[in-house]
Every structure is written in C-alpha cells, then in structure tokens.
Design a protein around this motif. Structure first.
Motif, PDB file in Angstrom:
ATOM      1  N   ASN A  31     -17.895  14.593 -13.770  1.00  3.01           N
ATOM      2  CA  ASN A  31     -18.656  13.536 -14.445  1.00  3.01           C
ATOM      3  C   ASN A  31     -19.366  14.146 -15.644  1.00  3.01           C
ATOM      4  O   ASN A  31     -20.348  14.868 -15.486  1.00  3.01           O
ATOM      5  CB  ASN A  31     -19.661  12.915 -13.469  1.00  3.01           C
ATOM      6  CG  ASN A  31     -20.265  11.634 -13.993  1.00  3.01           C
ATOM      7  OD1 ASN A  31     -19.692  10.957 -14.839  1.00  3.01           O
ATOM      8  ND2 ASN A  31     -21.444  11.293 -13.494  1.00  3.01           N
ATOM      9  N   ASP A  84      -4.064   6.300  -9.603  1.00  2.28           N
ATOM     10  CA  ASP A  84      -4.105   4.943 -10.122  1.00  2.28           C
ATOM     11  C   ASP A  84      -2.830   4.722 -10.945  1.00  2.28           C
ATOM     12  O   ASP A  84      -2.353   5.650 -11.605  1.00  2.28           O
ATOM     13  CB  ASP A  84      -5.344   4.779 -11.014  1.00  2.28           C
ATOM     14  CG  ASP A  84      -5.692   3.332 -11.283  1.00  2.28           C
ATOM     15  OD1 ASP A  84      -4.918   2.672 -12.007  1.00  2.28           O
ATOM     16  OD2 ASP A  84      -6.728   2.858 -10.785  1.00  2.28           O
ATOM     17  N   SER A 105      -4.606   7.546 -14.151  1.00  2.00           N
ATOM     18  CA  SER A 105      -5.889   8.194 -13.895  1.00  2.00           C
ATOM     19  C   SER A 105      -6.008   8.592 -12.426  1.00  2.00           C
ATOM     20  O   SER A 105      -5.142   8.286 -11.606  1.00  2.00           O
ATOM     21  CB  SER A 105      -7.051   7.286 -14.309  1.00  2.00           C
ATOM     22  OG  SER A 105      -7.090   6.117 -13.510  1.00  2.00           O
ATOM     23  N   TRP A 136      -8.859   9.189  -9.027  1.00  2.00           N
ATOM     24  CA  TRP A 136     -10.169   9.000  -8.418  1.00  2.00           C
ATOM     25  C   TRP A 136     -10.383  10.110  -7.387  1.00  2.00           C
ATOM     26  O   TRP A 136      -9.472  10.441  -6.620  1.00  2.00           O
ATOM     27  CB  TRP A 136     -10.259   7.646  -7.724  1.00  2.00           C
ATOM     28  CG  TRP A 136     -10.077   6.472  -8.636  1.00  2.00           C
ATOM     29  CD1 TRP A 136      -8.902   5.834  -8.933  1.00  2.00           C
ATOM     30  CD2 TRP A 136     -11.104   5.792  -9.376  1.00  2.00           C
ATOM     31  NE1 TRP A 136      -9.126   4.794  -9.805  1.00  2.00           N
ATOM     32  CE2 TRP A 136     -10.467   4.738 -10.099  1.00  2.00           C
ATOM     33  CE3 TRP A 136     -12.480   5.938  -9.491  1.00  2.00           C
ATOM     34  CZ2 TRP A 136     -11.173   3.860 -10.915  1.00  2.00           C
ATOM     35  CZ3 TRP A 136     -13.191   5.074 -10.307  1.00  2.00           C
ATOM     36  CH2 TRP A 136     -12.542   4.041 -11.008  1.00  2.00           C
ATOM     37  N   ILE A 186     -17.814   8.864  -6.648  1.00  2.00           N
ATOM     38  CA  ILE A 186     -16.369   8.803  -6.796  1.00  2.00           C
ATOM     39  C   ILE A 186     -16.092   9.069  -8.265  1.00  2.00           C
ATOM     40  O   ILE A 186     -16.365   8.233  -9.129  1.00  2.00           O
ATOM     41  CB  ILE A 186     -15.807   7.439  -6.371  1.00  2.00           C
ATOM     42  CG1 ILE A 186     -16.198   7.121  -4.923  1.00  2.00           C
ATOM     43  CG2 ILE A 186     -14.285   7.433  -6.515  1.00  2.00           C
ATOM     44  CD1 ILE A 186     -15.815   5.719  -4.493  1.00  2.00           C
ATOM     45  N   HIS A 191     -13.966   9.666 -11.685  1.00  2.00           N
ATOM     46  CA  HIS A 191     -12.805   9.015 -12.284  1.00  2.00           C
ATOM     47  C   HIS A 191     -12.333   9.878 -13.445  1.00  2.00           C
ATOM     48  O   HIS A 191     -13.109  10.159 -14.364  1.00  2.00           O
ATOM     49  CB  HIS A 191     -13.177   7.609 -12.765  1.00  2.00           C
ATOM     50  CG  HIS A 191     -12.003   6.783 -13.161  1.00  2.00           C
ATOM     51  ND1 HIS A 191     -12.117   5.617 -13.898  1.00  2.00           N
ATOM     52  CD2 HIS A 191     -10.665   6.928 -12.923  1.00  2.00           C
ATOM     53  CE1 HIS A 191     -10.921   5.079 -14.089  1.00  2.00           C
ATOM     54  NE2 HIS A 191     -10.016   5.865 -13.513  1.00  2.00           N
ATOM     55  N   ALA A 215     -18.253   7.850 -13.550  1.00  2.00           N
ATOM     56  CA  ALA A 215     -18.111   7.851 -12.096  1.00  2.00           C
ATOM     57  C   ALA A 215     -18.719   6.584 -11.513  1.00  2.00           C
ATOM     58  O   ALA A 215     -19.499   5.888 -12.174  1.00  2.00           O
ATOM     59  CB  ALA A 215     -18.786   9.084 -11.506  1.00  2.00           C
ATOM     60  N   LEU A 239     -10.674   8.471   0.864  1.00  2.00           N
ATOM     61  CA  LEU A 239     -10.592   7.517  -0.234  1.00  2.00           C
ATOM     62  C   LEU A 239      -9.200   6.909  -0.289  1.00  2.00           C
ATOM     63  O   LEU A 239      -8.203   7.626  -0.180  1.00  2.00           O
ATOM     64  CB  LEU A 239     -10.897   8.238  -1.556  1.00  2.00           C
ATOM     65  CG  LEU A 239     -11.012   7.418  -2.831  1.00  2.00           C
ATOM     66  CD1 LEU A 239     -12.210   6.492  -2.767  1.00  2.00           C
ATOM     67  CD2 LEU A 239     -11.133   8.364  -4.034  1.00  2.00           C
ATOM     68  N   ARG A 272      -6.956   3.393  -2.317  1.00  2.00           N
ATOM     69  CA  ARG A 272      -6.981   2.344  -3.335  1.00  2.00           C
ATOM     70  C   ARG A 272      -6.136   1.173  -2.865  1.00  2.00           C
ATOM     71  O   ARG A 272      -4.994   1.360  -2.432  1.00  2.00           O
ATOM     72  CB  ARG A 272      -6.449   2.879  -4.666  1.00  2.00           C
ATOM     73  CG  ARG A 272      -6.392   1.842  -5.785  1.00  2.00           C
ATOM     74  CD  ARG A 272      -5.741   2.413  -7.028  1.00  2.00           C
ATOM     75  NE  ARG A 272      -5.646   1.392  -8.068  1.00  2.00           N
ATOM     76  CZ  ARG A 272      -4.647   0.516  -8.142  1.00  2.00           C
ATOM     77  NH1 ARG A 272      -3.666   0.528  -7.244  1.00  2.00           N
ATOM     78  NH2 ARG A 272      -4.628  -0.379  -9.114  1.00  2.00           N
ATOM     79  N   LEU A 292     -11.447   0.282  -4.499  1.00  2.00           N
ATOM     80  CA  LEU A 292     -11.470   1.583  -3.834  1.00  2.00           C
ATOM     81  C   LEU A 292     -12.280   1.482  -2.556  1.00  2.00           C
ATOM     82  O   LEU A 292     -13.394   0.949  -2.563  1.00  2.00           O
ATOM     83  CB  LEU A 292     -12.077   2.628  -4.760  1.00  2.00           C
ATOM     84  CG  LEU A 292     -11.279   2.874  -6.044  1.00  2.00           C
ATOM     85  CD1 LEU A 292     -12.177   3.453  -7.120  1.00  2.00           C
ATOM     86  CD2 LEU A 292     -10.102   3.794  -5.785  1.00  2.00           C
ATOM     87  N   PRO A 323     -13.142  -1.145  -9.446  1.00  2.00           N
ATOM     88  CA  PRO A 323     -13.000  -0.006 -10.356  1.00  2.00           C
ATOM     89  C   PRO A 323     -14.170   0.127 -11.326  1.00  2.00           C
ATOM     90  O   PRO A 323     -14.436   1.222 -11.832  1.00  2.00           O
ATOM     91  CB  PRO A 323     -11.695  -0.317 -11.099  1.00  2.00           C
ATOM     92  CG  PRO A 323     -10.939  -1.211 -10.189  1.00  2.00           C
ATOM     93  CD  PRO A 323     -11.972  -2.043  -9.495  1.00  2.00           C
TER      94      PRO A 323
END
Length: 315
Positions: A92, A106, A110, A112, A121, A123, A133, A145, A147, A154, A169
């Motif tokens: 982050n 994703d 991307s 997570w 979490i 990103h 994040a 985790l 999706r 998530l 998201p």
C-alpha cells in the motif's frame, strides 16, 4: 502416482516451484539465450531467489502462479509466458508487506492480497504497483481470501474476529457471516477459503473442520472432516480447494497431509506424511487448483510449492 499400485492411479507428481531455479537458459533455443519455464526445478543460478515460507496460492488465466511468502514478506509471481520470476513487495503506497497470506487474481490482471499483520486487503495493478487497499480499520487479522466472479466482491476470513467479511472492490463492507462458536455456521479461528459455484468453503481451523456455506445466504450447508487421530481426520486444517469433479482438497497441516474428499464429504485418500521426499510435506498450508486440474500445495517449511496432476475418476 497416488494411490500406489495395484490401485488405479488418480494423481501424479507434476513438479515443484522453488524460485529462480524454475527458469533455466537454453542456448540452443533459436540461437539465443532464452529463458524457459520448468515445473520441475533446474539448476539456473548459484545464488537464486527462492521461496522461504509459502502460504497462499493463486493461478490466473494466463497460467501465472502467485505465492505469498510470510518469511520473505512478498508475493512471488511465477510467469511461464514471460519466463521470469517477479517479487511483489509493496502492499500500500510505500508500505511493504509484512504477513501476506491469502491471494486472489482479478480478471483485469490485478491482484488482491490479504496481509494478516497490516490488517488490509492490498490491491496491486497488473504491473504489481500498489493501488488503494481496502478493509483498513475493519479487519483484525485477515487471512483467507476469495473473489466472487459474479459481482467481483471479495470475501475474507478474519481469523481474529472469527468471521467472514464481504467487501466490494471499492472497499464497501457488504456483510459479515458468522460469529465465534462451535455450532454449525459458527467459527473458531477461520483461516483459508475456497469458492465453487454457490458453495463457500471455510476452513474452521480450531474447530477442526471445513464448513460449507451457501454463498448468497451465508447459511450452513454441511461440514467436511472431523477431529481425530487417524488419517483422514482433521486437527489443524488450513488450505482448502476443489476441482472440476467436486473433489475437496484439505491441507491437514499438523499431520503433514493433503486429504482428499468427494463432494459429499466422504474421505477418499491422503497424500503426504512428514518429510522432504516427493509426496511428503513439512507443515504445509495453502492449496489451489488451476484450470488444468493441477493441485498446488504450499509445502511451507520445505520452502516449495508441489504440483500434482489429477488424472480423473476413470475406471
């Protein structure tokens, strides 16, 4: 092969990921130094970057394998197309990962990542750059985790809060599922998650079971595994995953086993036992299944990810 002869084999060793040694140079390939990806590690470097304590695993549509490593405090990216290994270290902004566990890809490329120590979490963009994040101030110790492909939400296991939380998201908290306890639908230090259709699998670690919940309602469906001292029982379950035949894979960390159940929760067979040999583990953790029904197991204290090919349920 597992099970061994004379039984019909259902699984075959397919290699292992350890780090830079999975990428070797071949001077004969089109006359240039071309890096080739190998599932079975070669000898590419005298001082290679290697996995130390792998935890979570995810595989994207391009075949890239993402592995969180709590000792290295990073996410390893094994990219067979680019023929390279990358390390993602920033969670982050300029804040580095401390304890990355759950990872999920994703469709936009991307990534997570649930960091248990940062309680966020993270990103990451397709290039690995940190994006804003989510979950900050709302999570205690996020671990597992998944999706939901239907809406992109998530779901994260908050081990400290004994709950499953669902986020958009954009970071909006949609709902929480469960509370601390021992009854159906209650959790005691949940860790890893898996999703198959409308079935949410929750490793209820300190209750020594995997619970299956209906995704939309959050209601209890059934439990897989039970506490005990025999092979097939659970004591400290961690990673959970499913394949296209509905088989359920549960990592029994304390007994160093990958336990395989059918979709009805009936125990089928184990792979494992403590050791460094092929088919043995040392305190394993995460597990994932890719689009080719390859089962990837984070063999944590052996510093590797082991791959098994599911051969199907043919007679």
């Amino acid at each position: 092969m597992w099970p061994p002869a004379p039984d019909i084999p259902r699984y075959q060793f397919a290699g292992q990921l350890i780090g830079e040694n999975n990428f070797v140079r071949d001077a004969d390939a089109d006359g240039a130094l071309v890096r080739l990806f190998r599932w079975i590690a070669g000898l590419a470097s005298s001082n290679p970057v290697t996995l130390q304590r792998p935890q979570g695993i995810a595989v994207d549509a391009a075949g890239r394998v993402f592995v969180s490593d709590v000792s290295r405090a990073a996410v390893f990216v094994f990219d067979p197309v680019a023929g390279e290994l990358r390390l993602l270290e920033y969670a982050n902004g300029l804040q580095r990962f401390i304890n990355p566990v759950g990872v999920v890809t994703d469709p936009d490329g991307s990534l997570w990542v649930a960091d248990a120590e940062l309680a966020i979490i993270a990103h990451l963009s397709p290039d690995g750059d940190p994006l804003p994040a989510i979950g900050k101030g709302q999570l205690g110790r996020p671990t597992g985790l998944v999706r939901n492909p239907a809406d992109g939400h998530l779901l994260v296991a908050d081990t400290q809060a004994h709950k499953i939380l669902e986020f958009t998201p954009g970071g909006d908290l949609v709902r929480t599922i469960g509370e601390r306890g021992h009854d159906a639908g209650q959790f005691n230090f949940p860790t890893y998650l898996a999703l198959a259709g409308e079935r949410l699998y929750v490793t209820d670690t300190m209750n020594s079971r995997v619970q299956i919940l209906h995704l939309a309602s959050g209601e209890f469906v059934q439990s897989v595994g039970r506490r005990g001292l025999y092979t097939g029982n659970l004591v400290r379950p961690k990673g959970v995953a499913t394949d296209t035949d509905g088989n359920v894979y549960i990592v029994e960390s304390l007994y160093d086993n990958l336990l395989i159940f059918n979709e009805d929760g009936q125990f089928l067979m184990p792979i494992g036992g403590v050791g460094k040999e092929i088919g043995k583990f040392y305190l394993p953790s995460g597990v994932a299944v890719d689009d080719f029904n390859r089962i990837l197991v984070a063999d944590t204290f052996n510093g590797r990810v082991v791959l098994f090919q599911y051969l199907g349920n043919t007679q």
